[in-house]
Motif scaffolding. Structure first.
Motif, mmCIF file in Angstrom:
data_model
loop_
_atom_site.group_PDB
_atom_site.id
_atom_site.type_symbol
_atom_site.label_atom_id
_atom_site.label_comp_id
_atom_site.label_asym_id
_atom_site.label_seq_id
_atom_site.Cartn_x
_atom_site.Cartn_y
_atom_site.Cartn_z
ATOM 1 N N VAL A 79 0.709 -1.315 -0.097
ATOM 2 C CA VAL A 79 0.108 0.107 0.076
ATOM 3 C C VAL A 79 0.793 1.385 0.106
ATOM 4 N N LYS A 80 1.909 1.156 0.768
ATOM 5 C CA LYS A 80 2.895 2.504 0.583
ATOM 6 C C LYS A 80 3.393 2.681 -0.682
ATOM 7 N N GLY A 81 3.677 1.650 -1.260
ATOM 8 C CA GLY A 81 3.993 1.826 -2.997
ATOM 9 C C GLY A 81 2.957 2.357 -3.550
ATOM 10 N N VAL A 82 1.870 2.062 -3.602
ATOM 11 C CA VAL A 82 0.583 2.621 -4.070
ATOM 12 C C VAL A 82 0.514 3.919 -3.811
ATOM 13 N N ARG A 84 2.546 6.388 -2.421
ATOM 14 C CA ARG A 84 3.569 7.069 -2.974
ATOM 15 C C ARG A 84 3.558 7.505 -4.326
ATOM 16 N N SER A 85 3.460 6.370 -5.295
ATOM 17 C CA SER A 85 3.063 6.545 -6.653
ATOM 18 C C SER A 85 2.143 7.380 -6.999
ATOM 19 N N CYS A 86 0.742 7.294 -6.276
ATOM 20 C CA CYS A 86 -0.237 8.037 -6.382
ATOM 21 C C CYS A 86 0.187 9.651 -6.232
ATOM 22 N N TYR A 87 0.597 9.825 -5.244
ATOM 23 C CA TYR A 87 1.224 11.185 -4.790
ATOM 24 C C TYR A 87 2.014 11.857 -5.854
ATOM 25 N N GLN A 88 2.878 10.968 -6.174
ATOM 26 C CA GLN A 88 3.994 11.399 -7.191
ATOM 27 C C GLN A 88 3.308 11.835 -8.786
ATOM 28 N N LEU A 93 -5.508 8.662 -3.284
ATOM 29 C CA LEU A 93 -6.041 7.283 -3.012
ATOM 30 C C LEU A 93 -7.009 6.972 -2.080
ATOM 31 N N ILE A 94 -8.325 6.180 -2.443
ATOM 32 C CA ILE A 94 -9.171 5.842 -1.424
ATOM 33 C C ILE A 94 -9.087 4.568 -1.135
ATOM 34 N N LEU A 95 -8.560 4.067 0.104
ATOM 35 C CA LEU A 95 -8.268 2.757 0.535
ATOM 36 C C LEU A 95 -9.691 1.973 1.219
ATOM 37 N N CYS A 96 -10.134 0.974 0.730
ATOM 38 C CA CYS A 96 -10.994 0.264 1.439
ATOM 39 C C CYS A 96 -10.579 -1.170 1.941
ATOM 40 N N ASN A 97 -11.231 -1.514 2.998
ATOM 41 C CA ASN A 97 -10.569 -2.922 3.672
ATOM 42 C C ASN A 97 -11.840 -3.842 3.607
ATOM 43 N N LEU A 297 5.719 -3.661 -6.534
ATOM 44 C CA LEU A 297 4.524 -3.995 -6.779
ATOM 45 C C LEU A 297 3.507 -3.141 -6.979
ATOM 46 N N GLY A 298 3.309 -2.271 -5.709
ATOM 47 C CA GLY A 298 2.414 -1.065 -5.549
ATOM 48 C C GLY A 298 2.564 -0.035 -6.753
ATOM 49 N N GLN A 299 3.886 0.376 -6.962
ATOM 50 C CA GLN A 299 4.172 1.387 -8.024
ATOM 51 C C GLN A 299 3.949 0.775 -9.447
ATOM 52 N N ALA A 300 4.064 -0.314 -9.657
ATOM 53 C CA ALA A 300 3.696 -0.897 -10.900
ATOM 54 C C ALA A 300 2.228 -1.045 -11.233
#
Length: 338
Positions: A79-82, A84-88, A93-97, A297-300
């Motif tokens: 999720v951290k990778g996702v 950070r990539s969104c921010y850049q 990002l809206i995260l749902c569990n 993985l998150g970034q990709a």
């Protein structure tokens, strides 16, 4: 509240020129751009709202992500990778569990689609094989799945090469002199767990080593599962000299159980894990493991979504990232018997 007309008046240019400078829709000379930007700053112009812009360009600059709760920090690192990539890339990002619940997953997807997210990332491997009918009503929303097996809907896929990872882990144990090697798998209904187990079997077969059914136990990818699996193996009788454990969380449970039983790692039993979560190097002993590129993985996943949004790709993609071996202190090197 200042408008583009106010900026145009202060800068001495037309309203259309102000629009081109602010929205970057046409080249404007550096001198005029500077005048416009200075005027906007002086008037404290905040620009059109994100929502208003989204109706114009049909983008909300927001991505949605569904993830299943787990005590495994692997998910948090992805999720951290996702995030950070969104921010850049200027996205939110809206995260749902989903907590592994089918109904909650469907409701979360509906909620995200109603919020007009530009794309979805799904990381709910316990739900693989699900048909998600709602996607058929939103054919233009790109979907990327991660850590998932066969899918019944159209999407791109990001995954690690679990077959190779399982093979590498077992091969390293064999190269370290071990011939009695056990395996504690994840839930074998899950694609990644099955592939890691297949990698273990391939390495064992290539080395012509025997399988002992008492040394192969299916578990659940959690600490408690690793603890219970080791206790079951221990009660079955003689232990192997080494165990390939299909993720680091179960390896942590095994280290704890072995300690309770007075079994020293790696002197009495060697352990190799999978994932290389952040705390793996701080376990006692530091865990030898297979590194899964979680941040990448998150970034990709984000990069794939944005590429699909910006281009008219027709074929779905499968992007596979390769694992690597990280050696630490939980595997004992045995002398070879010639």
């Amino acid at each position: 509240m200042a408008t583009m007309k106010d900026i145009a008046k202060l800068a001495g240019v037309s309203t259309s020129t102000v629009s081109h400078v602010i929205n970057k829709t046409r080249f404007v000379s550096e001198e005029i751009s500077l005048r416009v930007n200075n005027a906007a700053k002086e008037l404290h112009y905040s620009g059109p709202s994100v929502l208003a812009r989204s109706f114009k360009v049909n983008r909300t600059k927001t991505l949605g992500m569904l993830v299943t709760t787990s005590t495994n920090p692997f998910f948090g690192e992805v999720v951290k990778g996702v995030e950070r990539s969104c921010y850049q890339n200027g996205y939110s990002l809206i995260l749902c569990n989903t907590e592994g619940d089918h109904q909650r997953m469907r409701e979360s997807i509906n909620t995200l689609l109603q919020k007009r997210v530009d794309g979805l990332i799904l990381m709910c491997s316990s739900l693989e094989g699900e048909r998600i009918d709602v996607f058929e009503h939103y054919p233009d929303i790109p979907v990327v799945v991660m850590d998932w097996g066969p899918m019944l809907f159209t999407s791109d896929k990001i995954q690690d090469n679990s077959l190779r990872g399982g093979y590498m882990a077992t091969q390293y144990l064999i190269e370290s002199g071990h011939t009695d090697i056990g395996c504690i798998t994840g839930p074998l209904i899950r694609h990644q767990a099955q592939m890691r187990y297949e990698g273990y079997k391939r390495a064992m077969n290539e080395a012509h080593l025997r399988f002992n059914s008492h040394w192969i136990i299916e578990s659940d990818f959690e600490c408690e599962g690793g603890y219970d699996a080791f206790m079951k193996m221990h009660h079955n009788g003689t232990l192997p000299s080494a165990i390939f454990v299909s993720n680091d969380m179960m390896a942590m449970g095994i280290i704890n159980a072995a300690n309770e039983c007075g079994i020293q790692i790696p002197n009495d039993l060697s352990i190799i894990g999978y994932d290389d979560i952040h705390i793996a190097k701080y376990m006692s002993p530091a865990l030898t493991t297979i590194h899964q590129p979680k941040y990448r993985l998150g970034q990709a996943a984000v990069e794939t979504l944005l590429k699909r949004l910006d281009t008219q790709m027709s074929d779905t993609q499968v992007i596979q990232l390769e694992p690597t071996l990280v050696t630490r202190n939980s595997v004992k090197i045995l002398p070879y018997n010639n």
